[in-house]
Design a protein around this motif. Structure first.
Motif, short mmCIF file in Angstrom:
data_model
loop_
_atom_site.label_atom_id
_atom_site.label_comp_id
_atom_site.label_asym_id
_atom_site.label_seq_id
_atom_site.Cartn_x
_atom_site.Cartn_y
_atom_site.Cartn_z
N ALA A 66 -6.19 18.25 -10.40
CA ALA A 66 -6.98 17.88 -11.57
C ALA A 66 -7.61 16.50 -11.39
CB ALA A 66 -6.09 17.88 -12.81
N LEU A 67 -8.66 16.23 -12.15
CA LEU A 67 -9.35 14.94 -12.09
C LEU A 67 -8.38 13.77 -12.26
CD1 LEU A 67 -11.85 13.09 -12.10
CD2 LEU A 67 -12.06 13.55 -14.56
N GLU A 68 -7.49 13.83 -13.24
CA GLU A 68 -6.58 12.72 -13.50
C GLU A 68 -5.64 12.48 -12.32
OE1 GLU A 68 -7.11 15.33 -15.55
OE2 GLU A 68 -8.34 14.31 -17.06
N ALA A 69 -5.19 13.53 -11.67
CA ALA A 69 -4.33 13.38 -10.49
C ALA A 69 -5.13 12.78 -9.34
CB ALA A 69 -3.71 14.71 -10.09
N GLY A 70 -6.39 13.17 -9.21
CA GLY A 70 -7.25 12.58 -8.18
C GLY A 70 -7.48 11.10 -8.41
N GLN A 71 -7.69 10.73 -9.67
CA GLN A 71 -7.86 9.31 -9.99
C GLN A 71 -6.58 8.53 -9.70
OE1 GLN A 71 -9.13 9.99 -14.03
NE2 GLN A 71 -11.27 9.53 -13.53
N ALA A 72 -5.44 9.12 -10.00
CA ALA A 72 -4.16 8.46 -9.70
C ALA A 72 -3.98 8.31 -8.18
CB ALA A 72 -3.00 9.26 -10.30
N ALA A 73 -4.39 9.32 -7.42
CA ALA A 73 -4.31 9.24 -5.96
C ALA A 73 -5.22 8.12 -5.44
CB ALA A 73 -4.68 10.58 -5.33
N ALA A 74 -6.43 8.03 -6.00
CA ALA A 74 -7.37 6.98 -5.59
C ALA A 74 -6.81 5.60 -5.91
CB ALA A 74 -8.72 7.19 -6.27
N ARG A 75 -6.12 5.49 -7.02
CA ARG A 75 -5.50 4.22 -7.41
C ARG A 75 -4.43 3.81 -6.39
NH1 ARG A 75 -4.41 1.95 -13.00
NH2 ARG A 75 -2.45 0.81 -12.84
N ILE A 76 -3.63 4.77 -5.95
CA ILE A 76 -2.61 4.47 -4.93
C ILE A 76 -3.29 4.07 -3.62
CG2 ILE A 76 -0.73 5.45 -3.54
CD1 ILE A 76 -0.13 7.24 -6.03
N CYS A 77 -4.36 4.76 -3.26
CA CYS A 77 -5.11 4.38 -2.05
C CYS A 77 -5.58 2.93 -2.15
CB CYS A 77 -6.32 5.29 -1.86
SG CYS A 77 -5.95 7.00 -1.46
N ALA A 78 -6.11 2.55 -3.32
CA ALA A 78 -6.59 1.18 -3.51
C ALA A 78 -5.45 0.17 -3.41
CB ALA A 78 -7.30 1.06 -4.86
N LEU A 79 -4.30 0.51 -3.94
CA LEU A 79 -3.14 -0.37 -3.84
C LEU A 79 -2.77 -0.56 -2.36
CD1 LEU A 79 -1.16 -1.94 -5.62
CD2 LEU A 79 0.28 0.10 -5.64
N ASN A 80 -2.82 0.53 -1.59
CA ASN A 80 -2.54 0.44 -0.16
C ASN A 80 -3.61 -0.36 0.57
OD1 ASN A 80 -0.13 1.88 -0.37
ND2 ASN A 80 -1.14 3.85 -0.10
N LEU A 81 -4.86 -0.24 0.15
CA LEU A 81 -5.94 -1.06 0.71
C LEU A 81 -5.68 -2.55 0.47
CD1 LEU A 81 -9.36 0.57 -0.25
CD2 LEU A 81 -8.58 0.06 2.05
N LEU A 82 -5.33 -2.87 -0.77
CA LEU A 82 -5.04 -4.27 -1.09
C LEU A 82 -3.87 -4.80 -0.28
CD1 LEU A 82 -5.53 -4.25 -4.98
CD2 LEU A 82 -7.03 -5.31 -3.25
N ALA A 83 -2.88 -3.98 -0.03
CA ALA A 83 -1.74 -4.41 0.78
C ALA A 83 -2.19 -4.75 2.20
CB ALA A 83 -0.66 -3.33 0.80
N GLN A 84 -3.04 -3.91 2.79
CA GLN A 84 -3.54 -4.16 4.14
C GLN A 84 -4.42 -5.42 4.15
OE1 GLN A 84 -2.46 -2.68 6.75
NE2 GLN A 84 -1.92 -0.59 6.21
N ALA A 85 -5.34 -5.52 3.20
CA ALA A 85 -6.25 -6.67 3.16
C ALA A 85 -5.49 -7.96 2.90
CB ALA A 85 -7.32 -6.44 2.09
N ALA A 89 -5.55 -11.62 4.83
CA ALA A 89 -5.85 -12.86 4.10
C ALA A 89 -4.64 -13.79 4.03
CB ALA A 89 -6.33 -12.52 2.68
N GLY A 90 -3.67 -13.57 4.90
CA GLY A 90 -2.50 -14.43 4.93
C GLY A 90 -1.59 -14.27 3.72
N GLY A 91 -1.64 -13.10 3.09
CA GLY A 91 -0.78 -12.81 1.95
C GLY A 91 -1.33 -13.27 0.61
N ASP A 92 -2.56 -13.75 0.58
CA ASP A 92 -3.13 -14.30 -0.66
C ASP A 92 -4.27 -13.42 -1.17
OD1 ASP A 92 -4.05 -15.82 -2.76
OD2 ASP A 92 -4.36 -17.64 -1.57
N LEU A 93 -3.96 -12.56 -2.15
CA LEU A 93 -4.98 -11.69 -2.73
C LEU A 93 -6.12 -12.47 -3.37
CD1 LEU A 93 -2.91 -8.86 -4.47
CD2 LEU A 93 -4.35 -8.66 -2.44
N ALA A 94 -5.85 -13.68 -3.82
CA ALA A 94 -6.89 -14.49 -4.46
C ALA A 94 -8.00 -14.87 -3.49
CB ALA A 94 -6.28 -15.73 -5.09
N LYS A 95 -7.75 -14.74 -2.19
CA LYS A 95 -8.77 -15.05 -1.19
C LYS A 95 -9.67 -13.86 -0.87
CE LYS A 95 -6.32 -18.66 1.32
NZ LYS A 95 -5.79 -19.05 2.64
#
Length: 161
Positions: A66-85, A89-95
């Motif tokens: 369903a759309l809502e499950a897809g959006q939740a999956a995309a959110r987890i992907c973004a969280l994983n992207l932020l972890a890699q990035a 950035a030396g552990g600083d998301l603000a950068k």
């Protein structure tokens, strides 16, 4: 503390989230590369704690997902992207400033809500990074993704000092 004064990590915490341990590559590639101030993060799947994809985030949008499950999956992907990035950035998301997100949506051939699925990722990076989370993007439907994931998201970031 006002919402505008919160750090990205505090914003994550307020959302009930935390950065996961960045996932190791599953094939012959690196999770991210850096050239100057640009960071290119390889596609991230909706892999949750324990290294598995929730069954609700497997399959095709417009068929078994369903759309809502897809959006939740995309959110987890973004969280994983932020972890890699964050590592880049030396552990600083603000950068970090998000320049572009790319979304691959495992979808039935006639599925028409592909952009709305990727909003799960776009909304998260905007909520966490504020103005630095505003980005260009693309979203395409595909016939299949690794591990039968419903969504995969990659990203290009700038490290701002």
């Amino acid at each position: 503390m006002s919402d505008t004064a919160k750090t990205p990590l505090e914003k994550l915490e307020a959302l009930g989230l935390a950065l996961p341990t960045p996932a190791a590559p599953v094939a012959n590639y690196v999770p991210w590369t850096r050239s100057g101030n640009l960071v290119f993060v390889s596609g991230q799947l909706p892999v949750g704690p324990g290294g598995a994809i929730d069954p609700a985030h497997k399959g095709k949008l417009g068929a078994s997902v369903a759309l809502e499950a897809g959006q939740a999956a995309a959110r987890i992907c973004a969280l994983n992207l932020l972890a890699q990035a964050s590592v880049a950035a030396g552990g600083d998301l603000a950068k970090l400033r998000v320049l572009r997100l790319g979304g691959f949506i495992n979808s039935a051939g006639d599925y028409g809500q592909i952009p709305q699925v990727l909003n799960g990722a776009s909304d998260l990076v905007a909520a966490v990074l504020g103005e630095n989370g505003r980005h260009a993007r693309f979203a395409v439907g595909v016939a299949q993704l690794p591990l039968d994931a419903a969504v995969e998201v990659d990203g290009t970031f700038e490290i701002v000092e």
